[in-house]
Design an enzyme around this catalytic site. Structure first.
Site, mmCIF file in Angstrom:
data_model
loop_
_atom_site.group_PDB
_atom_site.id
_atom_site.type_symbol
_atom_site.label_atom_id
_atom_site.label_comp_id
_atom_site.label_asym_id
_atom_site.label_seq_id
_atom_site.Cartn_x
_atom_site.Cartn_y
_atom_site.Cartn_z
ATOM 1 N N LEU A 35 0.840 -1.293 -0.126
ATOM 2 C CA LEU A 35 -0.024 -0.175 0.164
ATOM 3 C C LEU A 35 0.809 1.243 0.040
ATOM 4 O O LEU A 35 0.691 2.277 -0.742
ATOM 5 C CB LEU A 35 -0.918 0.112 1.420
ATOM 6 C CG LEU A 35 -1.863 1.123 1.349
ATOM 7 C CD1 LEU A 35 -2.653 1.440 0.112
ATOM 8 C CD2 LEU A 35 -2.658 1.106 2.560
ATOM 9 N N LYS A 121 -5.186 -13.650 -5.414
ATOM 10 C CA LYS A 121 -3.814 -12.953 -5.844
ATOM 11 C C LYS A 121 -2.964 -13.752 -4.999
ATOM 12 O O LYS A 121 -2.619 -13.303 -3.921
ATOM 13 C CB LYS A 121 -3.817 -11.652 -5.612
ATOM 14 C CG LYS A 121 -2.595 -10.718 -6.408
ATOM 15 C CD LYS A 121 -2.711 -9.401 -6.097
ATOM 16 C CE LYS A 121 -1.666 -8.797 -6.727
ATOM 17 N NZ LYS A 121 -0.478 -9.035 -6.328
#
EC number: 6.5.1.2
Length: 694
Positions: A35, A121
């Site tokens: 992030l 993922k």
């Protein structure tokens, strides 16, 4: 201190990103989270857009991944190996998927829609495995997206990858792209060997995989049991597939493992529902997952969308941050769910993860306990994905300094003592006693929840109180409660200012009146809401709504066969058999009759004859295209309204189009309708002609 100029900030960001690229791709020792990295990249992209005069050809925004390492041979990719754009919220995901679909609007054929595929993922290392005439010929890392490192010698040691494809006429070239990874169980075993040899244990599976795949000695790679999941393709010659799901099915057929549970989805709404469910019910997976990927299924639509310099336009990832900590497993206990599922729960020495204290985590099922080889007293790694789900992901076996007994899963229900049974062909163990008090508690709690009948005031504490006082033993008993009885009840409460001292406090008339009012209001929620609230296996809100659209009262439902219910679009045999089995059982029949006896509504509004006869609907047989921005409808709402009126909501304008609803900024579809002589209605004209309440 003065703020940096745009040029200075661009240079500063570029250097930071290059530094973190090196740590992530070469050293396999990242210092920041995904992030934080994405935030740096987003700031750099925005600054370069505002000040293109300061953007350089060697900017990190013009590259994919990092440079290759020096000690391996570098080989160009035949097709660039790009990365994926990320989102971190459902709102961002929805907006990204809507942008992708909007980009396709002008190119879709009549009746063509956009289908999606959802995949996990996997948190490993991206790899490209090239087969030539069916034989494994070359394996590369992503590298910088244009050139990768040759890791064929190590990939050949991956035991779940065939050296020769299992098919009689293999394609000339099949470049399979995916993720090289390690399971948590294999990491736990590797760390035992590592510490026994005097080394430091490895922190996580991704770092081990990244380091292992670049080693020069394939013997070490073989010992570490790397694995591979295919999730895409590069160069393909001699294979005729038109969509991603067909490609994955072919890959599996030739013996190559694919990312498990790849799911086709027909709409953005279905994708968002799937995300919401996974956030709450992420299955027990033996490998690390750091997000969910959504891909356009059609290869021709992908070609239309094309690629950016860094990523394809037809794929988007929804990522969730992972937070973990190490703590001690103090006990394992089992809980009984509303459907009788026996779930083992790990009780932990409290530890702070992502700002909250975690003292419990689900172990999911008996297979998960065996896979982890987790034992009371073990040091365990606990993870929270997206700050939501605490999960035991690994046992630090190297820290097990003494023999610990294996956990013995119970053979009898801890609440009612009845024998437990395992689902046929499944992983869950259940108590099948319909009178089990633990199941009754969980069912009543769910019945009163917002997802159930939405009964204000009926929470866990109140359910426990009612059961303790033996006032309810069924759903219908809730509707027999009265204010006077409830008001006189006492329940334990903590005395204010007296630490943990508990005293009995009267429930009180106000609480009683509110609860009875909430229960009474729920009588008229309707049959669909009721069916999804009484814990029938496989029957949730959407399924119940689909079924009651055809069988709108309980009498019709009781007469319906499993075949009739299974014929409803999206239902199928498993759901139908579960529902009919419940309705025809003594418990199910008594439950519905009992609810009817206390005036709970077991019906939906009866459809009008015109709603049952689609040929009489105003848009029956008509092809309608909606384009531009509409004032009274979202895109999904106008599509649903067209279909509700009997029409077909098409994605593109053709000679078969009956009319177009044109909103603001209608664009090319309006132009095409004019050129073909297709009728064009404004939103107001459509509403006046077809909407009775407009």
């Amino acid at each position: 201190m003065a703020s940096p100029t745009p040029q200075q900030r661009i240079n500063e960001l570029a250097e930071q990103i290059r530094h973190h690229d090196h740590l992530y791709y070469q050293a396999a020792a990242p210092e920041i989270s995904d992030l934080q990295y994405d935030q740096l990249m987003a700031e750099l992209i925005n600054l370069e857009k505002k000040h293109p005069e300061f953007a350089s050809d060697d900017s990190p925004t013009q590259r994919v991944g990092g440079d290759t390492v020096d000690h391996l041979v570098q080989v160009p990719h035949k097709v660039p190996m790009l990365s994926i754009d990320n989102t971190y919220s459902r709102e961002e995901l929805k907006a990204a998927m809507q942008r992708i679909e909007k980009s396709l609007e002008g190119s879709l054929e009549d009746g063509e829609s956009v289908a999606w595929v959802m995949e996990y993922k996997i948190d490993g290392v991206a790899g490209s495995i090239r087969y030539e005439n069916g034989r494994l010929a070359l394996a590369l890392t992503r590298g910088n997206g244009v050139v990768g490192d040759d890791i064929t010698h190590n990939v050949r040691t991956i035991r779940d990858l065939p050296l020769t494809l299992r098919c009689p006429n293999p394609p000339a070239v099949a470049e399979l792209r995916g993720e090289i990874y390690m399971t948590e169980a294999d990491l736990a075993d590797l760390n035992v060997r590592q510490t026994e040899a005097g080394g430091e244990p490895y922190k996580n599976t991704r770092n081990v995989t990244a380091g292992t795949i670049r080693l020069l000695d394939p013997k070490i790679a073989a010992e570490r049991k790397l694995r591979f999941f295919c999730h895409g393709n590069g160069q393909i010659e001699g294979l005729d597939v038109s969509d991603h799901m067909s490609f994955l099915n072919w890959v599996k057929s030739v013996g190559v493992p694919c990312t498990p549970d790849a799911t086709p989805l027909q709409s953005i709404d279905a994708a968002l529902e799937a995300v919401a469910k996974l956030e709450v019910e992420m299955p027990d997976l033996p490998f690390e997952v750091d997000g969910i990927v959504f891909k356009v299924d059609s290869f021709s639509q992908r070609e239309t969308l094309g690629i950016r310099s860094k990523s394809p336009r037809w794929v988007i990832a929804y990522k969730f941050e992972r937070y973990e900590a190490t703590t001690r497993l103090e006990a394992i206990e089992v809980q009984v769910g509303k459907a009788g599922t026996i779930t083992p729960v790990a009780y932990l020495t409290p530890v702070e993860i992502a700002g909250t204290t975690v003292s419990r985590a689900s172990l999911h099922n008996v297979d998960e306990i065996e896979r982890l080889d987790v034992r009371v007293g073990d040091l365990v790694v606990v993870e929270k994905a997206g700050k939501i789900i605490p999960k035991v992901v690994r046992v630090e076996k190297h820290a097990r300094t003494k023999a610990l007994p294996e956990y013995q899963f119970p053979t009898e229900c801890p609440e009612c003592g009845e024998p437990l049974t395992r689902d046929e062909g499944g992983v869950y163990i259940r108590c099948t006693n319909p009178q089990c008090p633990a199941q009754l508690r969980q069912r009543l709690v769910y019945f009163g929840s917002r997802a159930g009948m939405d009964i204000d005031g009926l929470g866990e504490e109140v359910v426990d109180l009612l059961l303790q006082k033996q006032l309810v033993s069924s759903f219908a008993d809730l509707y027999r409660l009265d204010v006077d009885t409830l008001a006189d009840l006492t329940w334990p409460r903590q005395r204010k200012g007296k630490g943990d001292e508990m005293i009995d406090v009267q429930f009180g008339r106000k609480n009683a009146e509110n609860l009875v009012a909430g229960i009474d209001a729920s009588r008229s929620r309707g049959l669909a809401r009721l069916l999804s609230s009484i814990s029938i296996r496989h029957v949730g809100p959407r399924v119940a709504k689909l079924i009651t659209a055809k069988f709108w009262n309980v009498e019709l439902l009781k007469k319906a066969t499993a075949e009739e219910i299974a014929s409803i679009h999206e239902i199928g045999e498993r759901i139908a058999e579960s529902l009919v089995g419940f309705i025809q059982s003594d418990v199910g029949s008594q439950t519905l009759d009992d609810l009817a006896s206390v005036d709970v509504v077991l019906a939906e509004p009866e459809p009008k004859e015109s709603e049952l006869d689609e040929s009489s609907l105003p848009l029956s047989g008509k092809n309608v295209v909606a384009t531009g921005t509409l004032e009274h409808y979202t895109r999904d709402e106008i599509k649903a309204r067209i279909e509700a009126l009997g029409g077909r909501a098409a994605g593109s304008v053709s000679k078969k189009t009956d009319f177009v609803i044109a909103g603001d900024k209608a664009g090319s579809k309006r132009d095409k309708a004019e050129s073909l002589g297709v009728e064009i209605l404004s939103e107001e004209e459509f509403r006046k002609r077809y909407e009775t309440d407009a």
